[in-house]
Enzyme design. Sequence first.
Site, PDB file in Angstrom:
ATOM      1  N   ARG A   1       0.862  -1.181   0.000  1.00 64.88           N
ATOM      2  CA  ARG A   1       0.000   0.000   0.000  1.00 64.88           C
ATOM      3  C   ARG A   1       0.902   1.236   0.000  1.00 64.88           C
ATOM      4  NH1 ARG A   1      -1.959   0.591   5.396  1.00 64.88           N
ATOM      5  NH2 ARG A   1      -0.573   2.392   5.497  1.00 64.88           N
TER       6      ARG A   1
ATOM      7  N   HIS B   1      -3.167   4.606   4.845  1.00 65.07           N
ATOM      8  CA  HIS B   1      -4.343   3.738   4.970  1.00 65.07           C
ATOM      9  C   HIS B   1      -5.586   4.437   4.413  1.00 65.07           C
ATOM     10  CE1 HIS B   1      -7.132   0.837   6.638  1.00 65.07           C
ATOM     11  NE2 HIS B   1      -7.753   1.798   7.292  1.00 65.07           N
TER      12      HIS B   1
ATOM     13  N   TYR C   1       4.539   4.918  11.353  1.00 63.99           N
ATOM     14  CA  TYR C   1       4.806   3.494  11.559  1.00 63.99           C
ATOM     15  C   TYR C   1       5.621   2.839  10.444  1.00 63.99           C
ATOM     16  CZ  TYR C   1       0.535   3.305   8.673  1.00 63.99           C
ATOM     17  OH  TYR C   1      -0.402   3.490   7.697  1.00 63.99           O
TER      18      TYR C   1
END
Length: 386
Positions: free
Chosen positions: A282, A286, A295
Amino acid sequence: MSEDTRTGITDAARSFGITPEDYMLPARDLIQMVDPEGRLLGAGPGPEPGHDYPVPADEDLLEAYRRLVVGRRINDQNSALVRQGRMAVYPSSHGQEACQVAVAACLEEGDWLFPTYRDTVAVISRGVPPVEAMTVFRGDWHGGYHPGKHKVGIQSTPLTTQLLHAVGAAHAARLRGEDTVVVALCGDGATSEGDFHEALNFAAVFHLPVIFFVQNNQYAISVPLARQTVAPSLAHKAVGYGMAGERVDGNDLVALLAVLERGVRLVRGGAGPLLVEAQTYRIQAHTNADDATRYREDAEVQEWLAKDPVKRMRSYLTGRGLLADELQARFEQEAEQVAAELRNGLNQEITPDPQDLFAHVYTVPTPQLDEQSAQLAEELIREEAS
């Protein structure tokens, strides 16, 4: 293991000249047919028996690439529309488009697709009009499109519930004697949910024609795969349910088409359910509400950008002399037309009808709903009069 499942697996294994155990386990190495530079792989000892795949037909490759170009433009346009306030949220699949166009390309008209909230490209590639597909993300109307008309489940944010819907649809189709294959999409995070276990176990026990297609994009929002499982791969989970599993490079459109086309053929032929894991990434956050820099490192993103599925497929087709500049321009023009359709459709202001609250709850409205609808109508009349 049921007798149907045992027979299906045995017959499938026999067709490849391997044991049922070797058929059920994924290949030791990731199935990859075109490298990140767009070169067809052919060197080395060769694939394991039962895990060798032919290159799809040229016309299928070009059609899938056309969808890939359109899919990337859909992602970019939708992300822009979120920033303009025309949609509340958009979970981009930038970097995962090859997975989505491949799965849509492999299904026949009567087959069903059950997507996640991130699978807009697959939904549109399946034939749902772009504006209808995006309606739910602006918070308008009841999902935006009719699932029965397009054989596509509604995108929704509850994690993994679509897998249960998929096995239910497959079970119903089998009871009706229909020649239907169902593909259920999910991400790596869904494999940590109880619904994942229930769906796979039910499908295996009842020998249902379902492909569980896991897009392993390495993160469940912010949780990396290593904190979700220590299995050799997600595809290895299949054997525990009594079904076959396979792993494929999720950025290699050629390999995806080959693996999924064979998977659909096997499932339709009675081999039982199948779990396919596509390893992808990805690229963007998100959603627009997420800060991915908290992260993961930029170096990791750059590493995956070098494996971009669109650039890889364009290099491969160009190198083979299948993709001329004129054809590339035609694909890009079509992509711009879809982007313009999205802009025009989502820029229109919507005037909601409050009575729609009651119109699609039950086929025959209950007395309570009729009473509430009448009460609302009276309130609206008083408000207008005042």
